[in-house]
Design an enzyme around this catalytic site. Structure first.
Site, mmCIF file in Angstrom:
data_model
loop_
_atom_site.group_PDB
_atom_site.id
_atom_site.type_symbol
_atom_site.label_atom_id
_atom_site.label_comp_id
_atom_site.label_asym_id
_atom_site.label_seq_id
_atom_site.Cartn_x
_atom_site.Cartn_y
_atom_site.Cartn_z
ATOM 1 N N GLU A 1 0.839 -1.204 0.000
ATOM 2 C CA GLU A 1 0.000 0.000 0.000
ATOM 3 C C GLU A 1 0.879 1.261 0.000
ATOM 4 O OE1 GLU A 1 -2.701 -0.072 3.298
ATOM 5 O OE2 GLU A 1 -3.787 1.723 2.662
ATOM 6 N N LYS B 1 -8.887 3.201 -2.902
ATOM 7 C CA LYS B 1 -9.346 2.501 -1.694
ATOM 8 C C LYS B 1 -10.748 2.975 -1.312
ATOM 9 C CE LYS B 1 -7.420 1.389 2.908
ATOM 10 N NZ LYS B 1 -6.204 1.642 3.741
ATOM 11 N N CYS C 1 -6.054 -3.117 1.475
ATOM 12 C CA CYS C 1 -6.079 -3.252 2.939
ATOM 13 C C CYS C 1 -7.500 -3.270 3.547
ATOM 14 C CB CYS C 1 -5.208 -2.159 3.561
ATOM 15 S SG CYS C 1 -4.516 -2.634 5.164
ATOM 16 N N LEU D 1 22.416 3.467 31.551
ATOM 17 C CA LEU D 1 22.377 2.050 31.959
ATOM 18 C C LEU D 1 22.376 2.032 33.480
ATOM 19 C CD1 LEU D 1 24.902 0.138 29.655
ATOM 20 C CD2 LEU D 1 22.429 0.375 29.404
ATOM 21 N N THR E 1 13.940 4.481 28.128
ATOM 22 C CA THR E 1 13.892 3.067 28.505
ATOM 23 C C THR E 1 12.601 2.708 29.233
ATOM 24 O OG1 THR E 1 15.046 3.519 30.566
ATOM 25 C CG2 THR E 1 16.401 2.983 28.657
#
Lengths: 565, 565
Positions: B44, B118, B154, B295, B395
């Site tokens: 698409e 579409k 779709c 970290l 994170t």
């Protein structure tokens, strides 16, 4: 035939706060009844608040809204107001597919007496209604003492065809519309022209009742009105404040009597007031009593501080001067003068020692070192916010937001950005207007305005000036390196803002902008900056979608949501 | 009748990058031609990339896309490929109202030979197509060597009626669909069941060609397939990688021959790979070569670092340990071990001296002092980002994002959040899977996976463990005060995640949650946290709308936009 009196209850609702919204309907209906109103009209989605976004999809919320409408009908009757026709907006449910509907109901004789569902669901600009609601497909005419009252909700009158076209064949005596039409510069005239056209189409006067107040990032300006079939303005409520006005419909007259017409503010006052109301309501609806912000001595922070003082009083504004080694003495003085004029708290937090500590470890250069200064300031502003329970307000304007000329997590920190939709040149204009208003002792519709001949701390204003003239007149600078000027990185604002207006508001492409007469270098600079800035505006929580519902794209919730199950 | 060979070109496009997307079509068409394909099917909106959001509204972009389709048809013919039928997606324009359309075109014989628009425009979840596009209203059947090929885009196959219902009456030999269907856990089965139903409806095999790759906050998983009328899976492309597979249609046979079926990854591998691909493509499409992140020794940052190493190589990951006076030695060791295992850069930047400098001025207590630590870390991460040109990755996981259990401008800084849609318990599961994969020497489909028996720095992995077991097994803590545990503020994650799943994914209300068996205190805690957290997710640029187009609500642009006029 006798007149039928309509009360135009232009109120400020809160999304999700069914109790408070219903109480407000009770209060205004009592007031309207005392003035002998027969019909009371409230804004779109009165009970739920507007816009409710995905909150509408919660079945428990729709059930609670339905219960509240019934409670209200019962309570009105118990208070002796059952004879009135109280027209409120709420959320309904489509029985076929269980989708929500944007509904108008009439409370009368102790019951929810009639209902109409919005037909056209806007799905452009700030609107996502087709996404959320199922459309209604029936028009409705109410009989009130023999008068035929057609109804419509907001977008229904913006599109041709649909319910208004049907009502045009129904020989109605009045078209009553409830709206949640957000403010936008110049929209008053657009709405009026539209209403005139629809009144002529249905051959009946039209009531345009609009919501007022700030809701998240929208401001509703009120300014409700009534217009006759020939385009005569019959009534006009003030902008930016709650109001109860009246209109007497004489169904036997060819033309209606002209009532009270509120004065329209000038364009600068209008924009200023919109910004103040947006901030004031955002704070109230999210339970903030005060704000904090960095005061650099520049015009952006000065104007935002003035707006905050007008919204919640100077004594609830905490200005923080955070000078660095590059801050000029003039800037520090201007910040202090402003705070004194506003009666605001004023603290000085030098950032040099903190900058030195970071640089001892990080040894940054260039833009990274400049951003470090802005981020240290961001940390300090948030420390005030967290320790004192204040709303941090961001001071960025539309020009810099468009161009990405700011430091994310630095000067861009804040829960609300009062001037984020004002171009820099407009910031200057509005600031000059604010000084004029202070000097002239003007009030701002419905709002407390700080400082006429004197600051709200009781200190006389030097020469009647609220915002230091130097803040307005000096060349804009981020003061992140010696001698820095905004014009080192950006075209001059007088030019930049013209290009931005054409590129953003009018969607001109590169060829159009060149045809507009802008030079190639400027056009390419501005387009490159604007096209990249989206990245800065869309940080975390940008990330992959893995589950059925992620935060961000597929869950669209109001920030203000007072609904509690 | 001889077979007709279809090439399934499952490619990764980039929004706005018309040149690169068209070049990719050329490249894959050449490959397909070498394998004697007659028809080549692309995803698409191939040429424009998908989803293009408000970029579709720019007339200059639509014009450029139209020119590109014509250029491509000409170039294909010049390269001797004019005899093929190359089916690509692009943006078109509705001649009646100038609105964009989501269009499929067939390039053949040097021209843009046929077009289909579409019909059903999804407007829920992550989709806003009804907002942007005007719907098509005609079905289309292509004649290829006497075979009748129906087409659909779709959502057209997700809704009953419309083009598929029309094609069911057209006696077609194949239903060819191009899709941009974003990944979601479990969606593979849903798509397959749907395709089986539609193949039966049109009484013809169905090609389901899906896009692959990350685009902003969506990940497209590929996994294209062909299904026969009786539900037999005839072909299946791999997930999460570009691929060119083939399907031979025999129009004279009652049932088609089964071809290559790619193995389906297990659920943990699938989710992990989706997250890695999302990050990898976000970086590539926005021109980032490396990432930086804090970290902490905790599991969230460990998993994100492993994903980043798999996306762009350990040598492009910059891990920063930022210990405070409350960080345990174990946490510091775990962070160092992880960095070594991944072959990542590893710096230690203690925050205590910086914290002391701030506290000398600010003297914060309680949560404000805790947030200060997180924000000092945020400043350091952004300093690395700015000075080294790295993408800062956040994170945060879905549990803490849902509950607002994070510090804005602190641990939440970052341009992309790879695990923002994984609940904490899922983070643990996926981490264990990642260790198993490293120990077993498994590859991840299409992706470079760091460390089998050894870390990518060439260092042997202790016991084959990539992510330190301690990071997975220890009690989660923000380590912002002595002895702090997440469970001081939140229900245990095993319980919290169950409530979040029901409240967010399944939209259970308070009564439902109690009926689910959760205790009242937990339910009220979680609902309160979730309902308030929206405020943290929606900070600046939240602010009043004053002009016709403000940033945020009424302008919805892709972050990745490579279009240049």
């Amino acid at each position: 035939m006798t007149d039928i009196r309509f009360a135009l209850a232009q109120i400020d609702t809160c999304v999700g706060d069914l109790d408070a919204n219903a109480d407000k309907v009770m209060h205004y209906t009592h007031l309207a009844a005392r003035s002998n109103a027969r019909v009371v009209v409230f804004p779109e989605m009165t009970l739920t608040g507007y816009p409710i976004e995905d909150l509408a999809l919660r079945a428990t919320f729709r059930k609670a809204a339905w219960d509240k409408a019934n409670w209200l009908a019962t309570k009105l009757a118990a208070d002796g107001l059952g004879g009135l026709y109280v027209v409120v907006g709420t959320v309904g449910t489509d029985r076929e597919n269980s989708k929500p509907r944007n509904r108008l109901v009439v409370l009368h004789d102790g019951v929810v007496w009639a209902g109409y569902d919005k037909h056209f669901l806007p799905n452009y600009g700030v609107f996502d209604e087709f996404r959320i609601f199922s459309p209604g497909n029936k028009s409705m005419v109410l009989d009130v003492d023999g008068a035929r009252i057609g109804v419509a909700i907001c977008e229904d009158i913006w599109q041709d065809g649909g319910p208004v076209a049907e009502l045009a064949k129904e020989n109605i005596d009045l078209l009553l519309t409830m709206n949640g039409s957000p403010y936008e510069e110049g929209k008053t005239d657009t709405r009026f022209d539209l209403a005139v056209r629809r009144a002529a189409e249905v051959q009946a006067p039209l009531i345009y009742l609009n919501q007022v107040g700030g809701q998240d990032d929208l401001v509703f300006d009120g300014g409700s009105f009534v217009v006759d079939t020939d385009g005569t303005l019959l009534e006009c409520s003030p902008m930016f404040m709650e109001d109860l006005s009246f209109f007497d419909l004489d169904t036997s007259a060819e033309h209606q009597k002209v009532g009270t017409i509120a004065a329209k503010p000038d364009p600068d006052e209008e924009v200023y007031t919109a910004c103040v109301l947006g901030l004031k309501d955002y704070m109230a609806k999210n339970h903030f009593k005060g704000v904090c912000l960095g005061l650099s001595g520049g015009i952006d922070s000065a104007l935002v501080a003035a707006m905050a003082a007008d919204a919640v009083g100077g004594e609830n504004v905490h200005g923080i001067s955070m000078p660095s080694m590059y801050s000029s003495d003039g800037s520090k003085d201007d910040a202090a003068d402003l705070a004194r004029n506003l009666g605001a708290h004023y603290d000085i937090q030098p950032i040099e020692p903190l900058f030195v500590s970071f640089q001892h470890q990080l040894k940054l250069e260039g833009v990274a070192a400049e951003n470090l200064q802005a981020r240290i300031r961001g940390v300090i502003v948030m420390a005030y916010s967290n320790s004192k329970g204040l709303l941090a307000v961001a001071t960025g304007n539309k020009s810099e937001l468009a161009c990405g000329y700011s430091t994310i997590y630095g000067d861009a920190v804040g829960g609300y950005a009062p001037i984020k939709d004002l171009l820099k040149t407009r910031v200057w204009e509005i600031s000059r207007w604010r000084n004029k208003a202070a000097a002239a002792g003007m009030g701002i519709g419905g709002l407390h305005i700080v400082g006429n001949e004197q600051g709200s701390a009781g200190v006389p204003l030097p020469d009647g000036v609220m915002i230091p003239v130097n803040s307005i007149e000096k060349a804009p600078s981020a003061e992140l390196r010696p001698g820095q000027k905004d014009s080192d990185s950006l075209p001059e604002y007088a030019l930049l803002d013209q290009v931005l207006a054409m590129y953003i508001e009018h969607a001109h492409g590169r060829a159009d902008l060149l045809a507009d007469g802008f030079d190639e270098a400027t056009v390419d600079t501005v387009m490159r900056l604007v096209d990249r800035a989206e990245w800065k505006r869309r940080q975390y929580p940008l990330g992959p979608k893995v589950t059925a519902l992620a935060f961000g794209r597929d869950r669209r919730l109001p920030v203000t949501n007072a609904f509690r199950e």
